[in-house]
Write a protein that holds these residues in place. Structure first.
Motif, PDB file in Angstrom:
ATOM      1  N   SER A   9     -53.080  66.367  24.095  1.00  0.00           N
ATOM      2  CA  SER A   9     -52.984  67.501  23.175  1.00  0.00           C
ATOM      3  C   SER A   9     -52.121  68.622  23.743  1.00  0.00           C
ATOM      4  CB  SER A   9     -54.381  68.030  22.819  1.00  0.00           C
ATOM      5  OG  SER A   9     -55.002  68.620  23.943  1.00  0.00           O
ATOM      6  N   VAL A  10     -52.143  68.809  25.041  1.00  0.00           N
ATOM      7  CA  VAL A  10     -51.304  69.840  25.673  1.00  0.00           C
ATOM      8  C   VAL A  10     -49.842  69.415  25.600  1.00  0.00           C
ATOM      9  CG1 VAL A  10     -50.756  71.045  27.814  1.00  0.00           C
ATOM     10  CG2 VAL A  10     -53.143  70.641  27.194  1.00  0.00           C
ATOM     11  N   ALA A  11     -49.547  68.201  26.004  1.00  0.00           N
ATOM     12  CA  ALA A  11     -48.166  67.715  26.001  1.00  0.00           C
ATOM     13  C   ALA A  11     -47.587  67.665  24.590  1.00  0.00           C
ATOM     14  CB  ALA A  11     -48.098  66.340  26.656  1.00  0.00           C
ATOM     15  N   LEU A  12     -48.396  67.339  23.609  1.00  0.00           N
ATOM     16  CA  LEU A  12     -47.899  67.291  22.232  1.00  0.00           C
ATOM     17  C   LEU A  12     -47.463  68.663  21.738  1.00  0.00           C
ATOM     18  CD1 LEU A  12     -50.393  64.746  20.735  1.00  0.00           C
ATOM     19  CD2 LEU A  12     -47.900  64.509  20.810  1.00  0.00           C
ATOM     20  N   LYS A  13     -48.072  69.697  22.244  1.00  0.00           N
ATOM     21  CA  LYS A  13     -47.680  71.052  21.856  1.00  0.00           C
ATOM     22  C   LYS A  13     -46.251  71.372  22.303  1.00  0.00           C
ATOM     23  CE  LYS A  13     -52.442  72.801  21.950  1.00  0.00           C
ATOM     24  NZ  LYS A  13     -52.806  72.043  20.825  1.00  0.00           N
ATOM     25  N   TRP A  14     -45.732  70.652  23.268  1.00  0.00           N
ATOM     26  CA  TRP A  14     -44.353  70.844  23.714  1.00  0.00           C
ATOM     27  C   TRP A  14     -43.362  70.317  22.678  1.00  0.00           C
ATOM     28  CZ3 TRP A  14     -45.585  68.174  28.988  1.00  0.00           C
ATOM     29  CH2 TRP A  14     -46.426  68.996  29.737  1.00  0.00           C
ATOM     30  N   PHE A  15     -43.800  69.375  21.839  1.00  0.00           N
ATOM     31  CA  PHE A  15     -42.927  68.737  20.849  1.00  0.00           C
ATOM     32  C   PHE A  15     -43.208  69.168  19.422  1.00  0.00           C
ATOM     33  CE2 PHE A  15     -43.460  65.836  24.430  1.00  0.00           C
ATOM     34  CZ  PHE A  15     -42.137  65.634  24.796  1.00  0.00           C
ATOM     35  N   GLY A  22     -49.420  76.589  21.011  1.00  0.00           N
ATOM     36  CA  GLY A  22     -48.209  76.005  21.569  1.00  0.00           C
ATOM     37  C   GLY A  22     -47.561  76.895  22.614  1.00  0.00           C
ATOM     38  N   ASP A  23     -47.683  78.215  22.437  1.00  0.00           N
ATOM     39  CA  ASP A  23     -47.097  79.148  23.403  1.00  0.00           C
ATOM     40  C   ASP A  23     -47.769  79.019  24.765  1.00  0.00           C
ATOM     41  OD1 ASP A  23     -49.429  80.150  22.175  1.00  0.00           O
ATOM     42  OD2 ASP A  23     -48.844  82.231  22.525  1.00  0.00           O
ATOM     43  N   ARG A  24     -49.057  78.768  24.772  1.00  0.00           N
ATOM     44  CA  ARG A  24     -49.774  78.596  26.046  1.00  0.00           C
ATOM     45  C   ARG A  24     -49.365  77.295  26.738  1.00  0.00           C
ATOM     46  NH1 ARG A  24     -55.899  80.547  24.493  1.00  0.00           N
ATOM     47  NH2 ARG A  24     -55.309  82.624  23.771  1.00  0.00           N
ATOM     48  N   ALA A  25     -49.187  76.248  25.936  1.00  0.00           N
ATOM     49  CA  ALA A  25     -48.757  74.967  26.502  1.00  0.00           C
ATOM     50  C   ALA A  25     -47.351  75.091  27.086  1.00  0.00           C
ATOM     51  CB  ALA A  25     -48.798  73.880  25.435  1.00  0.00           C
ATOM     52  N   MET A  26     -46.466  75.815  26.398  1.00  0.00           N
ATOM     53  CA  MET A  26     -45.107  76.011  26.902  1.00  0.00           C
ATOM     54  C   MET A  26     -45.120  76.809  28.200  1.00  0.00           C
ATOM     55  SD  MET A  26     -43.040  74.271  25.160  1.00  0.00           S
ATOM     56  CE  MET A  26     -41.538  74.880  25.900  1.00  0.00           C
ATOM     57  N   CYS A  27     -46.032  77.756  28.311  1.00  0.00           N
ATOM     58  CA  CYS A  27     -46.166  78.538  29.542  1.00  0.00           C
ATOM     59  C   CYS A  27     -46.533  77.615  30.711  1.00  0.00           C
ATOM     60  CB  CYS A  27     -47.207  79.629  29.359  1.00  0.00           C
ATOM     61  SG  CYS A  27     -47.422  80.674  30.807  1.00  0.00           S
ATOM     62  N   LEU A  28     -47.450  76.682  30.478  1.00  0.00           N
ATOM     63  CA  LEU A  28     -47.806  75.715  31.532  1.00  0.00           C
ATOM     64  C   LEU A  28     -46.604  74.881  31.928  1.00  0.00           C
ATOM     65  CD1 LEU A  28     -51.287  74.295  30.444  1.00  0.00           C
ATOM     66  CD2 LEU A  28     -50.779  75.765  32.398  1.00  0.00           C
ATOM     67  N   LEU A  29     -45.842  74.415  30.937  1.00  0.00           N
ATOM     68  CA  LEU A  29     -44.657  73.607  31.235  1.00  0.00           C
ATOM     69  C   LEU A  29     -43.633  74.413  32.038  1.00  0.00           C
ATOM     70  CD1 LEU A  29     -43.072  70.989  30.916  1.00  0.00           C
ATOM     71  CD2 LEU A  29     -42.232  71.876  28.715  1.00  0.00           C
ATOM     72  N   GLU A  30     -43.408  75.644  31.655  1.00  0.00           N
ATOM     73  CA  GLU A  30     -42.457  76.495  32.379  1.00  0.00           C
ATOM     74  C   GLU A  30     -42.905  76.734  33.825  1.00  0.00           C
ATOM     75  OE1 GLU A  30     -42.311  79.889  29.817  1.00  0.00           O
ATOM     76  OE2 GLU A  30     -41.131  78.817  28.297  1.00  0.00           O
ATOM     77  N   ARG A  31     -44.209  76.956  34.014  1.00  0.00           N
ATOM     78  CA  ARG A  31     -44.722  77.150  35.369  1.00  0.00           C
ATOM     79  C   ARG A  31     -44.567  75.877  36.201  1.00  0.00           C
ATOM     80  NH1 ARG A  31     -50.500  79.400  35.511  1.00  0.00           N
ATOM     81  NH2 ARG A  31     -49.971  79.484  37.721  1.00  0.00           N
TER      82      ARG A  31
END
Length: 64
Positions: A9-15, A22-31
């Motif tokens: 569910s977290v990774a899907l928010k990137w797509f 989705g903004d929180r998931a993108m923050c994790l990806l950026e970090r």
């Protein structure tokens, strides 16, 4: 380094841009990309993501 376990569910928010938080998931990806955190996931997550993206495409949420 801080290690976080994510699920599909977290990774899907990137797509899927219409996903809630989705903004929180993108923050994790950026970090992760900056090397601030380490992300780990279950080995079956790849299949869960593929399945969810196929369904999203069938429902018109994303283009083929």
């Amino acid at each position: 380094m801080k290690r976080l376990v994510i699920d599909a569910s977290v990774a899907l928010k990137w797509f899927l841009k219409d996903e809630k938080y989705g903004d929180r998931a993108m923050c994790l990806l950026e970090r992760f990309v900056r090397g601030e955190i380490d992300l780990v996931a279950p080995s079956l997550m790849v299949y869960e993501i593929i399945n969810a993206l196929v369904i999203a495409q069938m429902k018109g949420r994303i283009d083929e």
